[in-house]
Design a protein around this motif. Structure first.
Motif, mmCIF file in Angstrom:
data_model
loop_
_atom_site.group_PDB
_atom_site.id
_atom_site.type_symbol
_atom_site.label_atom_id
_atom_site.label_comp_id
_atom_site.label_asym_id
_atom_site.label_seq_id
_atom_site.Cartn_x
_atom_site.Cartn_y
_atom_site.Cartn_z
ATOM 1 N N MET A 1 0.854 -1.174 0.000
ATOM 2 C CA MET A 1 0.000 0.000 0.000
ATOM 3 C C MET A 1 0.901 1.240 0.000
ATOM 4 O O MET A 1 1.807 1.347 0.801
ATOM 5 N N SER A 2 0.626 2.156 -0.883
ATOM 6 C CA SER A 2 1.459 3.354 -1.016
ATOM 7 C C SER A 2 1.171 4.343 0.118
ATOM 8 O O SER A 2 0.090 4.329 0.707
ATOM 9 N N PRO A 3 2.144 5.230 0.421
ATOM 10 C CA PRO A 3 1.904 6.252 1.442
ATOM 11 C C PRO A 3 0.690 7.122 1.100
ATOM 12 O O PRO A 3 -0.070 7.518 1.978
ATOM 13 N N GLU A 4 0.509 7.385 -0.193
ATOM 14 C CA GLU A 4 -0.621 8.196 -0.648
ATOM 15 C C GLU A 4 -1.950 7.523 -0.285
ATOM 16 O O GLU A 4 -2.851 8.147 0.267
ATOM 17 N N THR A 5 -2.074 6.228 -0.560
ATOM 18 C CA THR A 5 -3.295 5.482 -0.246
ATOM 19 C C THR A 5 -3.504 5.414 1.259
ATOM 20 O O THR A 5 -4.630 5.567 1.735
ATOM 21 N N LEU A 6 -2.425 5.176 2.006
ATOM 22 C CA LEU A 6 -2.525 5.143 3.464
ATOM 23 C C LEU A 6 -3.100 6.445 4.006
ATOM 24 O O LEU A 6 -3.991 6.437 4.851
ATOM 25 N N LEU A 7 -2.578 7.563 3.511
ATOM 26 C CA LEU A 7 -3.048 8.864 3.991
ATOM 27 C C LEU A 7 -4.496 9.113 3.616
ATOM 28 O O LEU A 7 -5.261 9.663 4.411
ATOM 29 N N GLU A 8 -4.879 8.730 2.405
ATOM 30 C CA GLU A 8 -6.261 8.948 1.981
ATOM 31 C C GLU A 8 -7.235 8.123 2.817
ATOM 32 O O GLU A 8 -8.310 8.585 3.166
ATOM 33 N N GLN A 9 -6.842 6.883 3.146
ATOM 34 C CA GLN A 9 -7.754 6.003 3.871
ATOM 35 C C GLN A 9 -7.702 6.188 5.384
ATOM 36 O O GLN A 9 -8.717 6.072 6.051
ATOM 37 N N TYR A 10 -6.502 6.446 5.921
ATOM 38 C CA TYR A 10 -6.348 6.445 7.371
ATOM 39 C C TYR A 10 -5.907 7.781 7.962
ATOM 40 O O TYR A 10 -5.803 7.913 9.176
ATOM 41 N N GLY A 11 -5.611 8.753 7.120
ATOM 42 C CA GLY A 11 -5.293 10.103 7.567
ATOM 43 C C GLY A 11 -4.264 10.200 8.668
ATOM 44 O O GLY A 11 -3.113 9.807 8.507
ATOM 45 N N TYR A 12 -4.688 10.715 9.807
ATOM 46 C CA TYR A 12 -3.775 10.988 10.911
ATOM 47 C C TYR A 12 -3.180 9.714 11.516
ATOM 48 O O TYR A 12 -2.065 9.735 12.020
ATOM 49 N N TYR A 13 -3.917 8.598 11.455
ATOM 50 C CA TYR A 13 -3.365 7.327 11.938
ATOM 51 C C TYR A 13 -2.142 6.942 11.111
ATOM 52 O O TYR A 13 -1.143 6.466 11.639
ATOM 53 N N ALA A 14 -2.224 7.154 9.794
ATOM 54 C CA ALA A 14 -1.091 6.854 8.909
ATOM 55 C C ALA A 14 0.082 7.781 9.199
ATOM 56 O O ALA A 14 1.242 7.353 9.166
ATOM 57 N N VAL A 15 -0.198 9.032 9.505
ATOM 58 C CA VAL A 15 0.865 9.981 9.857
ATOM 59 C C VAL A 15 1.560 9.501 11.129
ATOM 60 O O VAL A 15 2.792 9.468 11.206
ATOM 61 N N PHE A 16 0.779 9.118 12.118
ATOM 62 C CA PHE A 16 1.360 8.645 13.380
ATOM 63 C C PHE A 16 2.223 7.417 13.150
ATOM 64 O O PHE A 16 3.384 7.368 13.574
ATOM 65 N N LEU A 17 1.685 6.423 12.469
ATOM 66 C CA LEU A 17 2.424 5.182 12.240
ATOM 67 C C LEU A 17 3.670 5.421 11.387
ATOM 68 O O LEU A 17 4.752 4.923 11.700
ATOM 69 N N GLY A 18 3.525 6.211 10.326
ATOM 70 C CA GLY A 18 4.667 6.497 9.456
ATOM 71 C C GLY A 18 5.783 7.221 10.178
ATOM 72 O O GLY A 18 6.965 6.916 9.983
ATOM 73 N N THR A 19 5.434 8.164 11.029
ATOM 74 C CA THR A 19 6.470 8.912 11.753
ATOM 75 C C THR A 19 7.005 8.114 12.931
ATOM 76 O O THR A 19 8.130 8.342 13.360
ATOM 77 N N PHE A 20 6.244 7.189 13.440
ATOM 78 C CA PHE A 20 6.730 6.282 14.489
ATOM 79 C C PHE A 20 7.893 5.464 13.948
ATOM 80 O O PHE A 20 8.876 5.228 14.632
ATOM 81 N N LEU A 21 7.787 5.055 12.684
ATOM 82 C CA LEU A 21 8.807 4.201 12.073
ATOM 83 C C LEU A 21 9.984 5.003 11.519
ATOM 84 O O LEU A 21 11.125 4.704 11.808
#
Length: 190
Positions: A1-21
């Motif tokens: 799943m691309s970062p773009e799709t993650l952000l569109e579907q999960y928004g702030y949750y994707a930001v949190f998880l992406g920056t956690f890693l």
């Protein structure tokens, strides 16, 4: 799943998880989407700060409690251990701040700092300052990148597609560069 799709579907949750890693790519994309009004920039920055800070505290704790055992389980982190120790020995506690901007070394640096004898308070202080500065800087750059794309291409629906394509190409280029650099480093070590 691309970062773009993650952000569109999960928004702030994707930001949190992406920056956690690790986080630059997801944070730049989130800033871009904030400029397009899909997300709210101050919230993106706060969530990115929380994700990055939580991630670093987690890896610090792993270093503090599991120490060198952890390095043996993660060969990639172990390869960066010597670099991290040299940085930490040379610059001391400010290395915690600097390590936030060293792509690919954040996790290993947090483990190294955990292994070291630095006080937890000092780590939390430097890491907090570093993470909020990083989140604001990278998120804002993504936001203004979106503004620049819009100015150049005009206000149209296709702006998002082109902007995201450019961001993904830049992210892919960075990934290739770092992968090649790691390959060269491992060949030198061999």
């Amino acid at each position: 799943m691309s970062p773009e799709t993650l952000l569109e579907q999960y928004g702030y949750y994707a930001v949190f998880l992406g920056t956690f890693l690790e986080g630059e790519t997801i944070l730049v994309l989130a800033g871009f989407l904030a400029e397009r009004r899909y997300l709210h920039l101050p919230t993106v920055i706060l969530v990115a700060f929380a994700g990055a800070f939580s991630g670093h505290v987690f890896w610090f704790w792993v270093g503090r409690t599991k120490g060198l055992q952890t390095l043996k389980r993660f060969p990639k982190v172990e390869r960066h251990f010597a670099k991290g120790i040299r940085l930490f020995e040379r610059y001391g506690a400010p290395t915690i701040f600097i390590s936030q901007y060293l792509y690919g070394l954040r996790i290993s640096c947090a483990i190294i700092v955990g292994i070291s004898k630095i006080s937890t308070f000092k780590f939390l202080l430097y890491q907090g300052i570093s993470c909020i500065t990083w989140a604001a800087l990278i998120g804002t750059l993504g936001y203004y990148f979106g503004e620049a794309v819009e100015t150049v291409l005009g206000k149209a629906a296709h702006v998002e597609r082109y902007g995201l394509m450019i961001l993904l190409l830049v992210a892919f280029g960075m990934w290739l560069y770092h992968r090649q650099k790691q390959k060269e480093d491992s060949e030198i070590e061999s």
